[in-house]
Design a protein around this motif. Structure first.
Motif, mmCIF file in Angstrom:
data_model
loop_
_atom_site.group_PDB
_atom_site.id
_atom_site.type_symbol
_atom_site.label_atom_id
_atom_site.label_comp_id
_atom_site.label_asym_id
_atom_site.label_seq_id
_atom_site.Cartn_x
_atom_site.Cartn_y
_atom_site.Cartn_z
ATOM 1 N N UNK A 1 4.018 -0.750 3.562
ATOM 2 C CA UNK A 1 3.825 0.559 2.950
ATOM 3 C C UNK A 1 5.131 0.985 2.298
ATOM 4 N N UNK A 2 5.092 1.230 0.989
ATOM 5 C CA UNK A 2 6.272 1.720 0.280
ATOM 6 C C UNK A 2 6.354 3.224 0.514
ATOM 7 N N UNK A 3 7.406 3.676 1.179
ATOM 8 C CA UNK A 3 7.555 5.078 1.527
ATOM 9 C C UNK A 3 8.056 5.893 0.338
ATOM 10 N N UNK A 4 8.062 7.201 0.501
ATOM 11 C CA UNK A 4 8.420 8.083 -0.604
ATOM 12 C C UNK A 4 9.838 7.856 -1.104
ATOM 13 N N UNK A 5 10.724 7.370 -0.208
ATOM 14 C CA UNK A 5 12.103 7.123 -0.638
ATOM 15 C C UNK A 5 12.321 5.677 -1.075
ATOM 16 N N UNK B 1 -4.098 3.817 0.577
ATOM 17 C CA UNK B 1 -4.353 3.913 -0.860
ATOM 18 C C UNK B 1 -3.495 2.894 -1.600
ATOM 19 N N UNK B 2 -3.910 2.608 -2.844
ATOM 20 C CA UNK B 2 -3.232 1.607 -3.669
ATOM 21 C C UNK B 2 -3.056 0.298 -2.912
ATOM 22 N N UNK B 3 -4.130 -0.146 -2.295
ATOM 23 C CA UNK B 3 -4.155 -1.354 -1.469
ATOM 24 C C UNK B 3 -4.190 -2.566 -2.393
ATOM 25 N N UNK B 4 -3.133 -3.401 -2.334
ATOM 26 C CA UNK B 4 -3.043 -4.561 -3.226
ATOM 27 C C UNK B 4 -2.596 -5.796 -2.458
ATOM 28 N N UNK C 1 0.848 -1.189 0.000
ATOM 29 C CA UNK C 1 0.000 0.000 0.000
ATOM 30 C C UNK C 1 0.882 1.236 0.000
ATOM 31 N N UNK C 2 0.270 2.381 -0.231
ATOM 32 C CA UNK C 2 0.959 3.663 -0.110
ATOM 33 C C UNK C 2 -0.011 4.629 0.562
#
Length: 680
Positions: A332-336, A296-299, A277-278
């Motif tokens: 959760x994939x973070x911004x970096x 969001x972008x829950x997969x 997710x993000x």
């Protein structure tokens, strides 16, 4: 450029794409079918659907343009196209959209009732209607898609129930299509608000330093998972996982048994879900725990079997999902963090519950990048007496062709660019997989649909390891594309009434097998067309292929029959005389190996594989026949193993070496059989 200008340009691009696909034919039906095929590809790329097949049907008060039924018959997608093809972003009247949904809904109802009984069995529309009727007791959700290249507005359409089947309606117009293509993501992101689903979910939170992600460990009540799946369906499942689901497998039977008989043990018995997710929103408690508010972008990248089984048990068996606790790890994939790198690796690592040959299916795979590079630098010879050279444009990601075209600012620049890169010389990843698997004599896999064929192609590529296409391979790949595409036109002219895709792939596979791949691909590349002799024989083959495919044993479904290895083996063994004029055009065996075989990645062999091929080739044909007979008498091996043993025996008797894949499986079969008592 304003949105209205962008819409108008997108409409023109769609129009030209359809005309190129239909070869600018005046036949409105062919254009409508090409439009449906293109729209289905857009929806697949947007991860809205798994796959789909164009199939036109029109009757009193009903219409349908295409369909897709999941492997377990649980979910059905139906499509109805409203193509304008005027190159303008015109408005589609609300009345037309409403009427389209009514006609599609009526088609669904009549098909469930059995309207196929009054139809001709050799037509693909019969197959579509019969398949829907056969699945009527398994279906839980049907999605109706209306597809148009106009701009439409429509109020929200509430879901309806047909018996125990939930039916939802989805409009995809020009604006939504353009946004999906230009959004920079593979799909419309799924937003999950846990507060609306019930209440925030308590999690344990861990953030490894400098890793680019954080993990949340939690438990989801089964009823929340059911509601998420009810709202979003297969879109909730990351495509790589979804494509591999075998929903009638033993794993699912075990999950269902636990749900129905021991729901309190579900948490102990089940491995749970892995999710990416993000934009995760948390209420931090400061003690290493937090409430998960939304994501969001829950997969779901692992746990498709679990999710689908819980939903089906609720829908079909009236199970109470609230009694289930499902362990969940959310990454959760973070911004970096690099989501294109991290997410596929999570998916690959997580999928160990079922045996899945996970490859990197993304457009960033080195093979696709190399194909893209070659396509931008290699000039094709002039075709049809023209003096102008062109290029074949390989599109490793949807939209690359139009993005490149848009870089030309003026109409004159666009026309000049299109002369060099004709739309009918655009090849996508799924196109390439279809062409290569047909030539590799796998028409039953091609018949399973574009996405399954592509995934199998990528799996083969991954098993080969480090294959990099060169200029020669690219040219031969384009020749195979020309063979396939011109065969499509030949088959269309025969007006068989359906199954064109199956007829084409079976015809090419037979041709590849019986000529030992000695078709002059170099000649096709040089002239950019088929010879008259080859054109005539493809037409002959197409009639045999049509007769074979549409005459399944036992009156079974034609579409399912074409997907079976037995269908291919039966057609492969059909004796059809190759005309002398075509035989004279074939290259020598050594020439075929030099020009093509050494560059076909499925057939490249390492030193170890060469030794294995030699060992399997040395096994006498009688040994393989004896093994097949022993396995049948003792029921010691699987049917496909017995069949392969017999095929290896026949090949050995004819002095033909096994393929690399046959050698791998053959040696394993021989070892297994001897361990079980076979004395050969």
């Amino acid at each position: 450029m304003t949105e209205s200008e962008e819409l108008a340009q997108f409409a023109r691009d769609l129009q030209q794409d359809v005309f190129a696909r239909a070869d600018a034919a005046e036949d409105g039906a062919l254009r409508a079918s090409a439009f449906t095929e293109l729209m289905i590809e857009y929806l697949v790329d947007a991860s809205e659907i798994d796959d789909g097949t164009a199939c036109d049907f029109e009757g009193r008060g009903m219409r349908c343009s295409g369909w897709y039924l999941s492997e377990d018959g649980d979910r059905l997608d139906l499509f109805l196209s409203l193509p304008r093809l005027d190159g303008e972003a015109g408005t589609v009247p609300k009345a037309d959209v409403d009427a389209a949904f009514r006609r599609l809904s009526t088609f669904l109802s009549r098909s469930l009732e059995g309207q196929h009984r009054s139809m001709e069995a050799a037509l693909d529309r019969y197959d579509m209607c019969r398949s829907i009727h056969d699945a009527r007791n398994d279906l839980s959700h049907v999605r109706l898609f209306v597809l148009t290249d106009g701009v439409a507005t429509i109020d929200r359409i509430e879901n309806e129930m047909i018996g125990r089947i939930e039916v939802s309606s989805h409009l995809w117009d020009l604006r939504r299509l353009m946004r999906a293509r230009s959004s920079g993501v593979d799909r419309e992101p799924i937003e999950v608000d846990f507060g609306r689903l019930g209440k925030p979910v308590r999690c344990i939170v861990a953030t490894p330093p400098d890793a680019g992600y954080r993990c949340l460990m939690t438990m989801l009540p089964g009823d929340i998972l059911v509601e998420m799946y009810r709202q979003h369906g297969p879109r909730l499942l990351e495509r790589n996982v979804r494509s591999f689901l075998q929903l009638k497998g033993k794993v699912n039977q075990g999950i269902r048994k636990t749900i129905m008989e021991e729901p309190e043990m579900f948490l102990a018995f089940n491995n749970g879900l892995s999710v990416t997710a993000s934009g995760v929103k948390l209420m931090d408690h400061g003690d290493g725990t937090a409430d998960l508010l939304s994501a969001s972008d829950f997969q779901i990248v692992n746990g498709g079997q679990t999710t689908g089984s819980i939903f089906r048990a609720w829908r079909k068996d009236s199970a109470d999902p609230a009694r289930l606790q499902v362990p969940v790890k959310i990454t959760e994939i973070l911004s970096d963090g690099d989501i294109d790198d991290i997410a596929p690796r999570i998916s690959q690592s997580a999928n160990n519950q079922n045996k899945v040959n996970m490859a990197d299916f993304s457009s960033n795979h080195a093979f696709h990048r190399r194909m893209e590079e070659l396509s931008r630098s290699i000039w094709a010879p002039p075709a049809g007496g023209l003096q102008r050279q062109t290029r074949w444009f390989y599109e490793r990601a949807r939209g690359q062709y139009h993005d490149a075209l848009a870089q030309n600012r003026t109409d004159a620049e666009r026309r000049k660019w299109e002369l060099i890169h004709p739309r009918n010389q655009l090849v996508t990843k799924t196109d390439l997989a279809k062409y290569e698997h047909s030539w590799s004599q796998l028409p039953h896999i091609v018949s399973r649909g574009g996405q399954k064929c592509y995934l199998d192609f990528m799996d083969v590529l991954e098993q080969r390891g480090n294959f990099e296409p060169d200029e020669r391979w690219f040219e031969r790949a384009v020749a195979r594309a020309i063979l396939f595409r011109q065969s499509e036109k030949i088959v269309s002219r025969q007006k068989f009434g359906g199954y064109r895709a199956n007829i084409v792939t079976y015809s090419i596979a037979w041709l590849s097998h019986h000529t030992e791949r000695r078709i002059n691909l170099g000649g096709i590349w040089a002239t950019q067309e088929l010879t008259p002799a080859l054109t005539g024989f493809v037409e002959t083959l197409s009639h045999h292929a049509h007769d074979h495919i549409t005459s399944p044993p036992g009156g079974q479904n034609v579409t399912e029959w074409a997907k079976k290895l037995a269908c291919w083996e039966g057609f492969r063994d059909l004796a059809i005389e190759i005309p002398a004029v075509l035989k004279a055009e074939l290259v020598t065996r050594d020439g075929a190996r030099t020009a093509d075989g050494a560059h076909v990645f499925e057939e490249q062999v390492s030193a170890a594989e060469g030794e294995q091929l030699a060992r399997v080739s040395a096994v006498p044909s009688q040994t393989w026949f004896d093994l097949a007979a022993w396995a049948k008498d003792t029921q010691s091996l699987l049917p496909w193993q017995r069949s392969l043993s017999f095929s290896l025996g026949r090949a050995a008797g004819n002095g033909k070496p096994p393929t690399r894949k046959q050698a791998v499986h053959g040696e394993k079969i021989l070892t297994e059989a001897r361990s079980l008592g076979f004395k050969g």
